[in-house]
Design a protein around this motif. Structure first.
Motif, PDB file in Angstrom:
ATOM      1  N   PRO A 117       0.605   7.088   3.242  1.00  0.00           N
ATOM      2  CA  PRO A 117      -0.316   8.333   2.994  1.00  0.00           C
ATOM      3  C   PRO A 117       0.283   9.097   4.097  1.00  0.00           C
ATOM      4  O   PRO A 117       1.682   9.523   4.507  1.00  0.00           O
ATOM      5  CB  PRO A 117      -1.449   8.193   4.446  1.00  0.00           C
ATOM      6  CG  PRO A 117      -1.210   6.422   4.951  1.00  0.00           C
ATOM      7  CD  PRO A 117       0.438   5.725   4.247  1.00  0.00           C
TER       8      PRO A 117
ATOM      9  N   GLU B  43      -7.495  -2.362  -1.261  1.00  0.00           N
ATOM     10  CA  GLU B  43      -6.911  -1.507  -0.858  1.00  0.00           C
ATOM     11  C   GLU B  43      -8.043  -0.363  -1.421  1.00  0.00           C
ATOM     12  O   GLU B  43      -9.144  -0.745  -1.566  1.00  0.00           O
ATOM     13  CB  GLU B  43      -5.547  -1.420  -2.382  1.00  0.00           C
ATOM     14  CG  GLU B  43      -4.488  -2.161  -1.844  1.00  0.00           C
ATOM     15  CD  GLU B  43      -4.254  -2.544  -2.999  1.00  0.00           C
ATOM     16  OE1 GLU B  43      -4.095  -1.584  -4.478  1.00  0.00           O
ATOM     17  OE2 GLU B  43      -2.774  -3.406  -3.761  1.00  0.00           O
ATOM     18  N   GLN B  44      -8.127   0.555  -1.984  1.00  0.00           N
ATOM     19  CA  GLN B  44      -8.544   1.704  -1.965  1.00  0.00           C
ATOM     20  C   GLN B  44      -8.296   3.086  -2.998  1.00  0.00           C
ATOM     21  O   GLN B  44      -7.434   3.429  -3.372  1.00  0.00           O
ATOM     22  CB  GLN B  44      -9.843   2.944  -1.007  1.00  0.00           C
ATOM     23  CG  GLN B  44      -8.170   3.153   0.250  1.00  0.00           C
ATOM     24  CD  GLN B  44      -8.590   3.281   1.598  1.00  0.00           C
ATOM     25  OE1 GLN B  44      -9.604   3.419   1.847  1.00  0.00           O
ATOM     26  NE2 GLN B  44      -7.898   3.215   3.048  1.00  0.00           N
TER      27      GLN B  44
ATOM     28  N   MET C 228       0.683  -1.100  -0.073  1.00  0.00           N
ATOM     29  CA  MET C 228       0.144   0.348  -0.205  1.00  0.00           C
ATOM     30  C   MET C 228       0.777   1.559   0.232  1.00  0.00           C
ATOM     31  O   MET C 228       2.146   1.159   0.670  1.00  0.00           O
ATOM     32  CB  MET C 228      -0.914   0.481   1.188  1.00  0.00           C
ATOM     33  CG  MET C 228      -2.236  -1.354   1.494  1.00  0.00           C
ATOM     34  SD  MET C 228      -2.688  -0.561   0.188  1.00  0.00           S
ATOM     35  CE  MET C 228      -3.790   0.320   0.633  1.00  0.00           C
TER      36      MET C 228
ATOM     37  N   TYR D 243      -8.921   6.428  -2.770  1.00  0.00           N
ATOM     38  CA  TYR D 243      -8.651   7.353  -1.781  1.00  0.00           C
ATOM     39  C   TYR D 243      -8.474   6.836  -0.005  1.00  0.00           C
ATOM     40  O   TYR D 243      -9.035   6.202   0.025  1.00  0.00           O
ATOM     41  CB  TYR D 243      -9.736   8.821  -1.703  1.00  0.00           C
ATOM     42  CG  TYR D 243      -9.634   9.662  -3.290  1.00  0.00           C
ATOM     43  CD1 TYR D 243      -8.260   9.973  -4.152  1.00  0.00           C
ATOM     44  CD2 TYR D 243     -10.220   8.732  -4.384  1.00  0.00           C
ATOM     45  CE1 TYR D 243      -8.384  10.326  -5.007  1.00  0.00           C
ATOM     46  CE2 TYR D 243     -11.173  10.240  -5.051  1.00  0.00           C
ATOM     47  CZ  TYR D 243      -9.569  10.788  -6.168  1.00  0.00           C
ATOM     48  OH  TYR D 243      -9.997  10.862  -6.877  1.00  0.00           O
ATOM     49  N   THR D 244      -7.891   7.129   0.293  1.00  0.00           N
ATOM     50  CA  THR D 244      -7.563   6.867   1.921  1.00  0.00           C
ATOM     51  C   THR D 244      -8.889   7.948   2.116  1.00  0.00           C
ATOM     52  O   THR D 244      -8.700   8.934   1.906  1.00  0.00           O
ATOM     53  CB  THR D 244      -6.763   6.997   2.488  1.00  0.00           C
ATOM     54  OG1 THR D 244      -6.569   8.373   2.523  1.00  0.00           O
ATOM     55  CG2 THR D 244      -5.768   5.623   2.068  1.00  0.00           C
TER      56      THR D 244
ATOM     57  N   THR E  34      -5.362  10.997   0.921  1.00  0.00           N
ATOM     58  CA  THR E  34      -4.263  10.208  -0.381  1.00  0.00           C
ATOM     59  C   THR E  34      -4.859   9.183  -1.197  1.00  0.00           C
ATOM     60  O   THR E  34      -5.740   9.094  -0.882  1.00  0.00           O
ATOM     61  CB  THR E  34      -3.342  10.215   0.531  1.00  0.00           C
ATOM     62  OG1 THR E  34      -3.245   8.627   2.085  1.00  0.00           O
ATOM     63  CG2 THR E  34      -2.961  11.226   1.369  1.00  0.00           C
TER      64      THR E  34
ATOM     65  N   GLY F  51      -5.063   5.354  -1.606  1.00  0.00           N
ATOM     66  CA  GLY F  51      -5.112   4.187  -1.218  1.00  0.00           C
ATOM     67  C   GLY F  51      -3.816   2.678  -2.001  1.00  0.00           C
ATOM     68  O   GLY F  51      -4.353   1.887  -1.958  1.00  0.00           O
TER      69      GLY F  51
END
Length: 443
Positions: free
Chosen positions: A4, A226-227, A1, A229-230, A234, A236
């Motif tokens: 951030p 995962e993503q 990952m 955006y966090t 940020t 992700g």
């Protein structure tokens, strides 16, 4: 990952509207965004005559429906007059930015997810949690999509879901069985699309390129834990994840499952009605569920909604319920109680639900949705059933897009074209995307 990094403020920049937005929101930054009492109170319990303004974007049919629902609200609350403030999508945020900059923000503001954080971070929007709006019948995941730092800056008008729209007749004509969407994988998706194109002799493309829109990648990343955006605003995901997503796209193109690059770009620019599936030239395409009616009308055929591939093979499911749009309340409203009454009516009154139906997405209030479902058109009923089937599979919703995310739609469209034309490898494209998006969101 990706590790951030501290989120930095980013200037409001999306075309001309965001140049004005820097003035906009600076003018409103003197008070905290969560203070709904920034102006004088009025219109709530006193029943004294007040006037509030509600802004929205949309077509002529939406404007007509909205005038109808305003009339129903004013009949129920005769002391409140609602002024309409509407325009088309391309002008909406430009006009809104100018109004807010001049201290003339609408009391009730229709918002879109990519701009919610921009306005909320600069004190333009009230915390709806502090106002008398009942949100108890709205799914917590949907509410979270309008929540920033525990403050509800936007509540969903209605919901939809990003999914695969399929044409059963195109499958049958190609002699290919419809997939089991509860178990199919990304490899299955590529193989099925390529098979349809091959067996039809290229008269039907198995799929339409999906890489122009970031929601598809958001689902892909979520399936892998995962993503996009966090919560900190940020990115992700690992670039390798995006490279894999684009590699599937190239595998489809190479196998004939999707058209050549030039055709894919042309089809994307045409919109839902001119999509391959909308013109009977394709078997599958990725669209929001609330676009089903327009696509089916264009195609003249019964269509079907499918789960996206990979929901059963990853670390978790990736699909999510997305607000079609948000209702927000100005932190500077002189009549916050009246504004709250309007939002509460739009969300929770069956009379409003019967008028608007699916115009702003399927009603976010699940009780209202159930109450008016019999009045939906056939495609909206199909979409409602599809969303109901997903309710026990949806894990959560993605984080609110950070300030600057309004630029991402253009970034991914441009980079995707370079992938399709072979100007960038999937890995190089992923790294380019990360670089440009980080610059846009200031991370």
């Amino acid at each position: 990952m990706r590790t951030p990094t501290p989120r930095r403020r980013h200037r409001f920049r999306t075309g001309a509207l965001l140049a004005v937005g820097a003035l906009v929101l600076t003018a409103c930054a003197g008070n905290s965004g969560g203070d709904a009492g920034g102006g004088s109170t009025g219109g709530g319990d006193s029943d004294e005559p007040v006037t509030i303004r509600w802004s929205w974007w949309g077509s002529d049919s939406r404007h007509a429906l909205t005038q109808e629902v305003i009339a129903a609200f004013e009949e129920k609350y005769p002391h409140i007059t609602v002024e309409a403030d509407y325009t088309d999508w391309t002008s909406y945020f430009d006009k809104l930015a100018v109004g807010v900059a001049g201290g003339d923000a609408p009391d009730v503001i229709t918002q879109e997810e990519r701009f919610l954080a921009d306005y909320a971070s600069r004190g333009v929007l009230a915390d709806i949690n502090e106002l008398d709006v009942d949100t108890s019948k709205i799914d917590d995941n949907v509410l979270a999509s309008g929540t920033i730092d525990d403050k509800l800056y936007g509540v969903a008008s209605g919901v939809n879901v990003y999914s695969v729209v399929a044409d059963p007749q195109a499958f049958a004509d190609a002699g290919v069985e419809m997939p089991d969407d509860t178990t199919w994988t990304w490899d299955d998706y590529v193989e099925i699309a390529n098979e349809i194109s091959t067996k039809s002799g290229g008269t039907i493309r198995g799929a339409q390129d999906y890489g122009f829109n970031e929601p598809g990648f958001s689902i892909f990343a979520r399936q892998r834990g995962e993503q996009l955006y966090t919560e900190d605003g940020t990115l992700g995901f690992e670039p390798e994840t995006m490279a894999e997503w684009w590699q599937h796209s190239l595998d489809l193109q190479a196998g004939g499952g999707t058209p050549d690059a030039a055709t894919s770009v042309e089809v994307d620019a045409g919109g839902p009605e001119q999509s391959l599936i909308g013109t009977n030239k394709g078997a599958m395409a990725w669209f929001w569920s609330n676009q089903l009616s327009a696509i089916q009308s264009a195609s003249g055929r019964p269509l079907q909604l499918l789960r996206v591939p990979g929901e059963s093979e990853g670390e978790r499911t990736g699909m999510y319920f997305k607000p079609a749009m948000y209702y927000s309340i100005s932190a500077r409203s002189e009549h916050p109680e009246a504004a709250a009454q309007l939002v509460d009516f739009l969300l929770n009154d069956e009379a409003a639900g019967e008028i608007l139906l699916s115009d702003r997405g399927l009603p976010a209030n699940t009780d209202v949705r159930a109450a008016v479902q019999d009045k939906f058109g056939e495609t909206d009923k199909l979409a409602a059933e599809f969303l109901a089937d997903l309710e026990d599979e949806i894990v959560d919703g993605p984080a609110v897009p950070p300030v600057g995310a309004g630029e991402v739609a253009e970034i991914i469209r441009r980079v995707n074209q370079e992938v399709l034309f072979g100007s960038l490898t999937p890995q190089a494209a992923a790294e380019r995307f990360v670089q440009e998006v980080e610059a846009a969101i200031g991370s």
